[in-house]
Design a protein around this motif. Structure first.
Motif, PDB file in Angstrom:
ATOM      1  N   ALA A   4       0.907  -1.231   0.112  1.00  0.00           N
ATOM      2  CA  ALA A   4       0.025  -0.111  -0.057  1.00  0.00           C
ATOM      3  C   ALA A   4       0.837   1.417  -0.103  1.00  0.00           C
ATOM      4  CB  ALA A   4      -0.932  -0.047   1.276  1.00  0.00           C
ATOM      5  N   THR A   5       0.666   2.145  -0.899  1.00  0.00           N
ATOM      6  CA  THR A   5       1.462   3.411  -1.047  1.00  0.00           C
ATOM      7  C   THR A   5       1.679   4.112   0.349  1.00  0.00           C
ATOM      8  OG1 THR A   5       0.594   3.752  -3.120  1.00  0.00           O
ATOM      9  CG2 THR A   5       1.274   5.566  -1.986  1.00  0.00           C
ATOM     10  N   GLU A   6       0.629   4.292   1.060  1.00  0.00           N
ATOM     11  CA  GLU A   6       0.781   4.768   2.644  1.00  0.00           C
ATOM     12  C   GLU A   6       1.644   4.221   3.301  1.00  0.00           C
ATOM     13  OE1 GLU A   6      -2.111   5.086   6.128  1.00  0.00           O
ATOM     14  OE2 GLU A   6      -2.892   6.361   4.515  1.00  0.00           O
ATOM     15  N   LYS A   7       1.660   2.945   3.246  1.00  0.00           N
ATOM     16  CA  LYS A   7       2.489   1.864   4.141  1.00  0.00           C
ATOM     17  C   LYS A   7       4.118   2.163   3.526  1.00  0.00           C
ATOM     18  CE  LYS A   7       2.041  -2.155   6.854  1.00  0.00           C
ATOM     19  NZ  LYS A   7       1.438  -3.117   7.237  1.00  0.00           N
ATOM     20  N   VAL A   8       4.263   2.152   2.297  1.00  0.00           N
ATOM     21  CA  VAL A   8       5.426   2.230   1.736  1.00  0.00           C
ATOM     22  C   VAL A   8       6.204   3.523   1.957  1.00  0.00           C
ATOM     23  CG1 VAL A   8       6.629   2.571  -0.661  1.00  0.00           C
ATOM     24  CG2 VAL A   8       4.941   0.709  -0.273  1.00  0.00           C
ATOM     25  N   LEU A   9       5.334   4.698   1.938  1.00  0.00           N
ATOM     26  CA  LEU A   9       5.862   6.170   2.385  1.00  0.00           C
ATOM     27  C   LEU A   9       6.177   6.205   3.688  1.00  0.00           C
ATOM     28  CD1 LEU A   9       3.191   8.428   0.206  1.00  0.00           C
ATOM     29  CD2 LEU A   9       5.621   7.902  -0.214  1.00  0.00           C
ATOM     30  N   HIS A  10       5.503   5.490   4.770  1.00  0.00           N
ATOM     31  CA  HIS A  10       5.791   5.387   6.126  1.00  0.00           C
ATOM     32  C   HIS A  10       7.058   4.460   6.401  1.00  0.00           C
ATOM     33  CE1 HIS A  10       4.386   3.919  10.525  1.00  0.00           C
ATOM     34  NE2 HIS A  10       5.121   5.093  10.419  1.00  0.00           N
ATOM     35  N   LEU A  11       7.174   3.340   5.612  1.00  0.00           N
ATOM     36  CA  LEU A  11       8.491   2.729   5.587  1.00  0.00           C
ATOM     37  C   LEU A  11       9.748   3.544   5.230  1.00  0.00           C
ATOM     38  CD1 LEU A  11      10.229   0.347   5.745  1.00  0.00           C
ATOM     39  CD2 LEU A  11       9.664  -0.111   3.261  1.00  0.00           C
ATOM     40  N   ILE A  12       9.694   4.442   4.323  1.00  0.00           N
ATOM     41  CA  ILE A  12      10.687   5.306   3.795  1.00  0.00           C
ATOM     42  C   ILE A  12      10.944   6.424   4.802  1.00  0.00           C
ATOM     43  CG2 ILE A  12      11.040   7.037   2.209  1.00  0.00           C
ATOM     44  CD1 ILE A  12       9.400   5.635   0.056  1.00  0.00           C
ATOM     45  N   ALA A  94      10.128  11.450  -1.299  1.00  0.00           N
ATOM     46  CA  ALA A  94      10.070  10.867   0.275  1.00  0.00           C
ATOM     47  C   ALA A  94      11.514  10.601   0.286  1.00  0.00           C
ATOM     48  CB  ALA A  94       8.845   9.922   0.383  1.00  0.00           C
ATOM     49  N   MET A  95      12.212   9.911  -0.824  1.00  0.00           N
ATOM     50  CA  MET A  95      13.500   9.337  -0.384  1.00  0.00           C
ATOM     51  C   MET A  95      14.672  10.411  -0.651  1.00  0.00           C
ATOM     52  SD  MET A  95      12.951   5.435  -1.673  1.00  0.00           S
ATOM     53  CE  MET A  95      14.337   4.866  -1.587  1.00  0.00           C
TER      54      MET A  95
END
Length: 117
Positions: A4-12, A94-95
């Motif tokens: 999920a995009t939101e979870k990926v952005l949280h990981l980053i 984000a990165m």
């Protein structure tokens, strides 16, 4: 898997708070125990296995490098303004904390040209 995009952005965002995972000049970068602990904490924050978070981060890094390279290629001298890459992968900004640590290198053509006489 983390998709999920939101979870990926949280990981980053989480990885960005642990320079020991991405900044090779960090004092803790080569400390395997510290890095392992950071991965466990990130996994717990995401409610995922640390191995899944690490695998996703590896994939994100590859995508970031590829995107950065494509952007650089689109901005080379001689490229028209319309050819400059505009739509960028959603995780690129984000990165941005990686911008100075990930260096794109030019590739060399290893195929030699044959000369016909």
């Amino acid at each position: 898997p983390i998709q999920a995009t939101e979870k990926v952005l949280h990981l980053i965002q989480l990885v960005g708070t642990y320079p020991c995972l991405w900044k090779d000049s960090d004092r803790q970068y080569k400390n395997h125990e510290i890095r392992h602990q950071a991965r466990r904490e990130i996994g717990a924050a995401l409610d995922e296995k640390p191995e899944d978070a690490q695998e996703k981060w590896k994939n994100l890094m590859n995508t970031y490098r590829r995107t950065k390279k494509e952007i650089a290629r689109s901005q080379t001298t001689g490229s028209g303004a319309s050819k400059i890459l505009q739509d960028v992968w959603y995780g690129y900004e984000a990165m941005s904390f990686l911008h100075d640590t990930v260096v794109t290198r030019r590739t060399l053509n290893s195929v030699s040209k044959k000369v016909c006489m």
